[in-house]
Design an enzyme around this catalytic site. Structure first.
Site, short mmCIF file in Angstrom:
data_model
loop_
_atom_site.label_atom_id
_atom_site.label_comp_id
_atom_site.label_asym_id
_atom_site.label_seq_id
_atom_site.Cartn_x
_atom_site.Cartn_y
_atom_site.Cartn_z
N SER A 106 0.86 -1.19 0.00
CA SER A 106 0.00 0.00 0.00
C SER A 106 0.89 1.24 0.00
O SER A 106 2.00 1.21 0.55
CB SER A 106 -0.84 -0.02 1.28
OG SER A 106 -1.29 1.28 1.59
N SER A 107 0.36 2.34 -0.54
CA SER A 107 1.15 3.58 -0.54
C SER A 107 1.33 4.16 0.86
O SER A 107 2.13 5.06 1.06
CB SER A 107 0.52 4.62 -1.47
OG SER A 107 -0.80 4.91 -1.07
N CYS A 108 0.59 3.62 1.86
CA CYS A 108 0.76 4.14 3.22
C CYS A 108 2.04 3.66 3.88
O CYS A 108 2.35 4.05 5.00
CB CYS A 108 -0.46 3.83 4.09
SG CYS A 108 -0.60 2.12 4.52
N TYR A 135 -1.09 -0.74 10.14
CA TYR A 135 -1.21 -1.43 8.85
C TYR A 135 0.07 -1.23 8.04
O TYR A 135 0.60 -2.17 7.44
CB TYR A 135 -2.41 -0.83 8.11
CG TYR A 135 -2.68 -1.38 6.74
CD1 TYR A 135 -3.23 -2.64 6.57
CD2 TYR A 135 -2.41 -0.61 5.60
CE1 TYR A 135 -3.48 -3.13 5.29
CE2 TYR A 135 -2.67 -1.09 4.34
CZ TYR A 135 -3.21 -2.35 4.18
OH TYR A 135 -3.46 -2.83 2.92
N LYS A 139 2.71 -3.94 6.41
CA LYS A 139 2.99 -4.00 4.96
C LYS A 139 4.49 -3.82 4.69
O LYS A 139 5.02 -4.44 3.76
CB LYS A 139 2.17 -2.93 4.23
CG LYS A 139 0.68 -3.30 4.14
CD LYS A 139 0.48 -4.54 3.31
CE LYS A 139 -0.96 -4.93 3.13
NZ LYS A 139 -1.10 -6.20 2.38
N PRO A 162 0.26 -0.62 -4.45
CA PRO A 162 -0.81 0.15 -5.09
C PRO A 162 -1.11 1.44 -4.34
O PRO A 162 -0.89 1.53 -3.13
CB PRO A 162 -2.02 -0.77 -5.00
CG PRO A 162 -1.57 -2.04 -4.36
CD PRO A 162 -0.26 -1.76 -3.70
N HIS A 178 -13.31 2.66 2.67
CA HIS A 178 -12.49 3.77 2.19
C HIS A 178 -13.42 4.87 1.66
O HIS A 178 -14.63 4.71 1.58
CB HIS A 178 -11.53 3.29 1.10
CG HIS A 178 -10.40 2.49 1.65
ND1 HIS A 178 -10.39 1.11 1.60
CD2 HIS A 178 -9.25 2.85 2.26
CE1 HIS A 178 -9.27 0.68 2.17
NE2 HIS A 178 -8.56 1.70 2.57
P1 GDP Z 1 -6.64 6.93 3.65
O1 GDP Z 1 -6.11 7.23 2.28
O2 GDP Z 1 -5.87 5.84 4.33
O3 GDP Z 1 -6.74 8.17 4.49
O4 GDP Z 1 -8.08 6.26 3.44
P2 GDP Z 1 -9.61 6.70 3.30
O5 GDP Z 1 -10.05 6.31 1.94
O6 GDP Z 1 -10.35 6.10 4.45
O7 GDP Z 1 -9.68 8.28 3.46
C1 GDP Z 1 -9.18 9.17 2.49
C2 GDP Z 1 -9.57 10.60 2.87
O8 GDP Z 1 -10.98 10.75 2.65
C3 GDP Z 1 -9.29 10.99 4.32
O9 GDP Z 1 -8.82 12.31 4.33
C4 GDP Z 1 -10.70 10.91 4.95
O10 GDP Z 1 -10.85 11.74 6.09
C5 GDP Z 1 -11.55 11.41 3.78
N1 GDP Z 1 -12.99 11.06 3.88
C6 GDP Z 1 -14.01 11.93 3.69
N2 GDP Z 1 -15.19 11.35 3.92
C7 GDP Z 1 -14.92 10.05 4.22
C8 GDP Z 1 -15.76 8.94 4.52
O11 GDP Z 1 -16.99 9.02 4.61
N3 GDP Z 1 -15.13 7.74 4.75
C9 GDP Z 1 -13.77 7.61 4.68
N4 GDP Z 1 -13.21 6.41 4.88
N5 GDP Z 1 -12.95 8.67 4.41
C10 GDP Z 1 -13.52 9.86 4.17
#
Ligand code: GDP
Length: 314
Positions: A106-108, A135, A139, A162, A178
């Site tokens: 993962s890119s994290c 996580y 990874k 990814p 996500h």
């Molecule tokens: P990340 O890339 O590991 O941070 O994974 P996420 O896909 O969970 O979140 C991406 C970004 O979208 C973060 O800045 C979240 O705060 C924002 N975000 C906005 N609304 C939502 C929501 O309803 N669900 C999630 N999971 N993220 C959200």
């Protein structure tokens, strides 16, 4: 020698199922085992299964995954499950004499303030983003396991990283998903209820790189067939959008015309994580699905599989 097939570990997930579709479409032999028959956290069972079934290679798409809320709230599950699955599959593949394995990360894994776009060499150069460091550490361990078995035993184990992914079989549970499936569902439900607003977490300012899982599957299978180096390889879309822009795009795909409000009590996570995928591009892989059409097909999938079947917490 008989071809026992490529074991797709995690074939029921979004990534594993995309890889399975692609390989089977190419007429290639795959091997799968259901979660009810094999718990990947059980070392003895995994080693026995690998020795008994002897896949010709492994594509390792099994993982405990989740969005920012799940990562932040279930750190023990994310670090333990992923470390256990990785040590069992990678060590087990070695014990079973399997010489080829593709691990998916993962890119994290990259530092929170890595240079952008992030090259593969940025790994382990700074502190991680706290919301998903559990996580990420697991990874990173997976990458290091592949490198260790290559270094000590000459195993041709590789790792592909990814960016943020989306597509068919995504998780639409609002607590654990996500951002893309969360926004598709929130906008759709707001449209049906004629709500005046949709709440989006955080400031809307974080930037994210989104890749359709069918594009990733092509990159992974390409690497399985052609890439054989010690260093992991990035696989990203090459462009990024802010969460605000994403919300506008999802609203327009779903056909919702109310307001978007940002809940700044929710974490933003890392400010930006655009990867440099030029290494994979130089090998000939390119993403083909643009974000708007990928979102439109994901919305259709949601309507067909989740909304219309009442499986909302699936
Ligand atoms: P990340 O890339 O590991 O941070 O994974 P996420 O896909 O969970 O979140 C991406 C970004 O979208 C973060 O800045 C979240 O705060 C924002 N975000 C906005 N609304 C939502 C929501 O309803 N669900 C999630 N999971 N993220 C959200």
């Amino acid at each position: 020698m008989t071809d026992c097939g490529i074991w797709i570990a995690g074939h029921n997930g979004m990534v594993g199922s995309a890889i399975k579709r692609l390989l089977e479409g190419q007429g290639r032999k795959t091997l799968v085992v259901d979660r009810s028959e094999l718990d990947l956290r059980d070392q003895g069972a995994v080693v026995r299964w690998l020795k008994a079934n002897k896949p010709s290679s492994v594509i390792f798409a099994a993982a405990k995954v989740g969005g920012i809320y799940a990562n932040d709230h279930y750190p023990a599950d994310f670090i333990y499950d992923n470390l256990a699955i990785e040590t069992n599959i990678i060590h087990g593949a070695h014990l079973a004499g399997i010489d080829r394995l593709v691990f998916l990360g993962s890119s994290c894994i990259y530092p929170k303030f890595a240079p952008q776009p992030i090259p593969e060499s940025a790994l382990l150069t700074g502190p991680l983003e706290p919301t998903n460091e559990w996580y990420a550490i697991a990874k990173i361990a997976g990458i290091k396991l592949c490198q260790a078995y290559r270094k000590q035993y000459g195993r041709r184990y590789i790792s592909v990283m990814p960016c943020n992914l989306y597509g068919p079989r995504d998780n639409y549970n609002l607590q654990t998903s996500h951002v893309i499936p969360a926004l598709i569902r929130k906008f759709h439900e707001a449209k049906l209820a004629a709500s005046s607003q949709v709440v989006v977490w955080g400031s809307g300012r974080p930037l994210r790189e989104f890749l359709h899982v069918d594009d990733l599957a092509k990159g992974v299978v390409y690497c399985h067939d052609h890439y054989d180096e010690y260093e992991h390889v990035n696989c990203g879309a090459g462009s990024e959008v802010s969460i605000r822009q994403l919300a506008e795009l999802v609203g327009s795909v779903v056909g919702y015309s109310g307001d978007v409000v940002f809940d700044v009590s929710r974490p933003d996570g890392t400010p930006r994580k655009l990867m440099d995928s030029s290494k994979l591009a130089a090998l000939g892989w390119r993403p083909e699905i643009d974000l708007r059409s990928g979102l439109a097909s994901s919305y259709s999938w949601y309507l067909e599989h989740i909304e219309n079947q009442g499986q909302r917490e699936a």
